[in-house]
Each structure stands twice: as C-alpha cells, then as structure tokens.
Design an enzyme around this catalytic site. Structure first.
Site, PDB file in Angstrom:
ATOM      1  CG  ASP A  21     -27.566  16.018 -52.569  1.00 19.17           C
ATOM      2  OD1 ASP A  21     -26.601  16.679 -52.181  1.00 19.17           O
ATOM      3  OD2 ASP A  21     -28.630  16.313 -52.488  1.00 19.17           O
ATOM      4  CG  ASN A  22     -25.325  17.768 -55.240  1.00 13.74           C
ATOM      5  OD1 ASN A  22     -26.187  17.308 -55.262  1.00 13.74           O
ATOM      6  ND2 ASN A  22     -24.791  19.023 -54.649  1.00 13.74           N
ATOM      7  CB  CYS A  31     -30.827  17.491 -55.215  1.00 14.72           C
ATOM      8  SG  CYS A  31     -29.838  19.027 -54.548  1.00 14.72           S
ATOM      9  CG  ASP A  58     -30.131  19.164 -50.433  1.00 12.78           C
ATOM     10  OD1 ASP A  58     -29.112  18.988 -51.453  1.00 12.78           O
ATOM     11  OD2 ASP A  58     -30.987  19.570 -50.149  1.00 12.78           O
ATOM     12  CG  ASP A  59     -26.941  21.530 -52.670  1.00  8.91           C
ATOM     13  OD1 ASP A  59     -26.989  20.316 -53.271  1.00  8.91           O
ATOM     14  OD2 ASP A  59     -27.290  22.598 -53.025  1.00  8.91           O
TER      15      ASP A  59
END
Length: 534
Positions: free
Chosen positions: A327-328, A93, A57-58
C-alpha cells in the site's frame, strides 16, 4: 441436415445416389469435426482469467524491503514482470487502500488519512466510493470473489457499521477489524465476529489468510473465474514474526546510505524538527524494527510459494494473473525520521509491484510509471469490463506487461497527495506544541496537520522531477531533480526559474482537480532549466 457438398448444390440436385452420399460423407464429417474443434478451442481462448492480488502492509522497495522475498521474486517477478517505477498516490494505509479499491485519487474518493474523521471506512465512504469499488464489477462478470486480511484501518468499528458491514461484491469475507495484528484480533467472517488468540497454529494471521484462500480454491465452482485478495499484516508493526523466523537476520541493520540520518535542510517544517544526528536510542529502535519487518515477510514469502503450488496443482496457474504489491513504502532513519511513512520522498511513495500471468513474458523489467490507482482498471480490463463505463482515475497497465494483448499509452506525470493528521495536545512531545502526531521514539514526530501536501511527479525518460506544495503557514515548496539527486538531498526551488515553477504549479492545479479521463489525458509541456530537463 442439408448435404454440405457444394458441387451437389451447384448441380441443382435435390438428392443423389447412395454412392455419391458415401463419397461426400467423410468430407462432411471432417468439416463438422473441424468446426467442433474450432468451437472448443475458441471457447478455451476466451476463458476468463483468474486474478490474485497480494497486498502487503508498509513494504518499502527503496531500502531493501524485497530482499527477504526470494521465492516471490522467483515465482512472480522472474516468471513475469517487475515494475521498477511503481508508486502509491498517497503514502498511508487507509487512503492508499481506498485508492486501490476505487481506482481514484484521494481528492476524489475523499479518504484523507487513517482516522474515521478522515473518512477511513466511514459511513460516507461505504455509501459512496465503496459502493462503486472494483469487486462489484468483477462480481457482475461472474467472478467468485474472496477477501482475507486487513481491509481499512477503521473497518469494523461500531460507529462505522460494525463487523456486520460486508462491502458489496465479495462472496467470501474474512476482514480484520481495525489495524494490523498478528495475534489476538477479531475477524469479520461474512459479517459475524470471530475472535482469535495467540496460538501460532490457529491464529497467526498471515498463515490463516493463506489457509482460508486455499480452502476457497477447493470449494469454488470451476465454471467461473475467481478473484482473490490477500492482505497480510506484514511487515506492519507490531512486527511479530512466526516462531521459526524470529532469529533470522539478527546481524542485519537498516542501510546507512542515501538520506539516512541527514538533516532536513531546506525541507518542510516537520522535517526540520528531528534531532540530527539521531540519538543512539533512536538508531537502535529503527534497526530492531528493520530486522523484525524482514522476519515477518518470510511468512508472506511462504504464502506466495504455497499459493503458486496450489494453482499449479489445479491446472489454473497458467490462467491466473498474480499481482504482488504494497500500500505504501517506508522509512527507517531517512532525514532522521526513525520509522514510518506519510512523507513525499521516494522511500515512502515507491512500492514493489510484480505480476505474472497469461501473455506476460518472463523476466521483464518495466520502467513505465505505474500507480496503485491503476490496479482496479487493470483487473477490470482483464475481466472484460468496458473501462469507459467505469468511474476511475487510473488506467490499465495490461498493455505495458502484455503488449500482445493490448495497446496502451504511458502517462507523462502524476499526482501524489496527502492530508496530515495531528492532535490538539501531545503530552509525549510537549515542546513541539499542538498539531503533531505519531511522536516516537525520543520525541520525533512523524506527522502533523501541516504535513499536508500535493506533488506532481514527472517521469517519462527525459524528465525526472518532483515538485511539491504544502498547505501550511509557510506555503512551502520542495523541488527535486531526481536524475542528479535521487536521494532528494537538495531542494532546488530557489535555483529554478520562476516561470518554470509557475508551469509546474499549473500542472499540479490541473491534477488536483482532475476526475476520470482528465487525470489521464493531461498533456506534457516541455520544460528546460539550466541545462537539465524538467
């Protein structure tokens, strides 16, 4: 059983002497043995491969985000392929994860941002795109499916189906209610709420996700393949590292090169608002966040090591594709924005992607552009699904990493799109007025209603360009020559021939309305401006 001797057949005899039969029986047995051996080998060769997806995540890739991942880089990247041009189609997200699940651009699955009103895990999403997500197809292919970790930011809300909602296609479901946490959270375990506290041994979410996946592997049926999706909270805020890692990287600070603390000159409205140079308090804040993010990733690195060892001990490692991605991306101080994502720039849209598995030669560095909407197609391609029967915008990249298994084409350009979030009022940052959000620290806002844009990114070896249009009162446009200006410091929109801008606008319009095949089959027209290719 008929006598297999061809000479006997040609001689027209219905029988023969016992001596003749004794002479041909060894040949018959040899033939039968060979056929049986071939059948066994053929059965083995078509055995469906297992798939594991680790979605963090991130995690950025541009600012050193993979530095703590030594085990992951060795066990996945060096054992397989590292994609150096992997992108998310939207740098936030919930819409990004929705794109991964569906294989679709946001304009098709219609998840716009992290809010319920932005369609994040809404009833509309559940009844539409989620009902056609890739796990459903894997389940039909007899895959045993397991999920653990963060799903979608609004998942589990009472007005979005509560914890009882378990998306179709998942056999085992351990989904975090709401956004990333490390302690004191609720899980939906196969549709029932499970409360967790603050005990490291019992509750630390990254470790819990791993342990439940190992239990799933022990309990699975060996007759069928499996798909495992692990979505740990790291390195998302609140950046709570495991106790043994909380003193690591104490001398590390966010990188100061590239666009760090540069003014948002000639950029869209939101980028022109941050104070430049940044206040010391903002720099201290982002440095602290940078270190803590790395600390949380060490537990993820341990996860990958233990998972690989488990698969190896089960003799399944060589028949398992393992995907590692985020996700990013993320930023810490770029263009004086302290911490967040949501922007069109490389630090937010580029993501790590490492894959190992059957047919993938080790130590590959792959330059072909790959998008997160391509993951679903790749999983289904591996599982044997006919991709022409699936409603996806992405394409399988199995051919790029395992050319001996597939033939494929490389896309010439692609779309990045995002719909900004804002608040009617923002008491923490009154001087900017309504419409902004994520305002911290020192009244720096990371998002706004007018942070709504669509970009066409061209990357095909000869052309390396980004063209973006904003849906704001200025109809703002940003254009970057990524070859000469990789940090996107100079917006060259005023230097480019208007006919070129018009051509790029037409590309963008086509991509913004594309569905399925039309997202993959747009032809690249050659552009040339002032001595450099566009």
């Amino acid at each position: 059983m008929a006598d297999p001797d061809p000479k006997g057949m040609r001689g027209g005899r219905s029988g023969g002497t016992s001596g003749h039969r004794r002479r041909v029986r060894p040949a018959a047995l040899a033939l039968l043995t060979a056929l049986l051996t071939c059948c066994v080998r053929c059965a083995e060769s078509v055995k469906q491969s297992n798939i594991v997806l680790v979605l963090v995540d991130d995690q950025d890739v541009e600012l050193g985000g993979m530095t703590p991942m030594k085990k992951t880089k060795e066990l996945i990247g060096e054992a397989g392929a590292t994609f150096v041009n992997a992108f998310t189609v939207t740098p936030l997200c919930c819409p990004s994860r929705s794109s991964i699940l569906t294989g679709q651009y946001p304009h098709n699955h219609e998840v716009r941002n992290n809010s319920l009103s932005g369609n994040c895990s809404s009833i509309k999403w559940q009844q539409g795109p989620e009902a056609e997500a890739f796990p459903i197809y894997l389940s039909k292919q007899k895959y045993q499916t397991f999920f653990a970790g963060k799903y979608l930011n609004q998942y589990g809300r009472k007005d979005a189906g509560d914890v009882g909602h378990v998306p179709s296609g998942w056999d085992q479901w351990n989904a975090l209610v709401g956004n990333s946490q490390y302690y004191n959270y609720t899980l939906s375990v196969n549709g029932k709420a499970e409360q967790h506290g603050d005990s490291y041994e019992k509750d630390y979410l990254t470790d819990l996700i791993l342990n439940r996946s190992l239990r799933f592997l022990d309990d699975r049926s060996p007759q069928h393949p499996f798909f495992i999706m692990l979505a740990p909270p790291a390195p998302h805020s609140p950046w709570t590292a495991a106790p043994q890692y909380q003193k690591e990287f104490n001398n590390v600070q966010a990188p100061r090169d590239g666009s760090f603390d540069k003014p948002g000159k000639d950029k869209h409205w939101l980028l022109r608002q941050p104070v430049n140079p940044m206040l010391n308090s903002s720099v201290t804040y982002l440095d602290n966040a940078y270190r803590k993010r790395w600390q949380t990733l060490l537990s993820v690195d341990d996860m990958l090591e233990k998972l690989v060892k488990k698969l190896d001990s089960m003799n399944e490692l060589n028949n398992t594709y393992i995907f590692y991605t985020s996700d990013n991306g993320y930023h810490t101080g770029q263009f004086s924005l302290p911490i967040d994502k949501r922007q069109l720039y490389e630090f937010d849209i580029r993501i790590p992607l490492l894959v190992r598995g059957p047919g993938i030669k080790p130590n590959q560095t792959i330059k072909a552009p790959v998008l997160n909407i391509d993951l679903a197609s790749t999983f289904l391609d591996i599982s044997g699904v006919n991709l022409s029967t699936v409603n996806v915008d992405g394409q399988s990249f199995l051919a790029q990493m395992a050319p001996s298994l597939r033939n494929g084409t490389v896309r010439p350009f692609f779309l990045v799109e995002y719909t900004g979030e804002g608040n009617p009022t923002n008491p923490t940052c009154p001087k900017l007025g309504p419409g902004v959000s994520q305002c911290f620290p020192d009244c720096v806002c990371e998002d706004a209603f007018n942070n709504t844009y669509a970009c066409v990114r061209t990357l095909d070896g000869k052309q390396n360009l980004q063209y973006c249009e904003f849906a704001d009162s200025e109809s703002f446009v940003e254009v970057y020559n990524m070859t000469s200006d990789p940090h996107q410091l100079e917006n060259i929109v005023k230097k480019v021939d208007p006919t070129i801008l018009q051509a790029m606008n037409q590309r963008l319009i086509k991509l913004q309305s594309c569905v399925g095949d039309s997202c993959r089959d747009i032809k690249l027209d050659a552009l040339n401006v002032n001595g450099f290719a566009l």
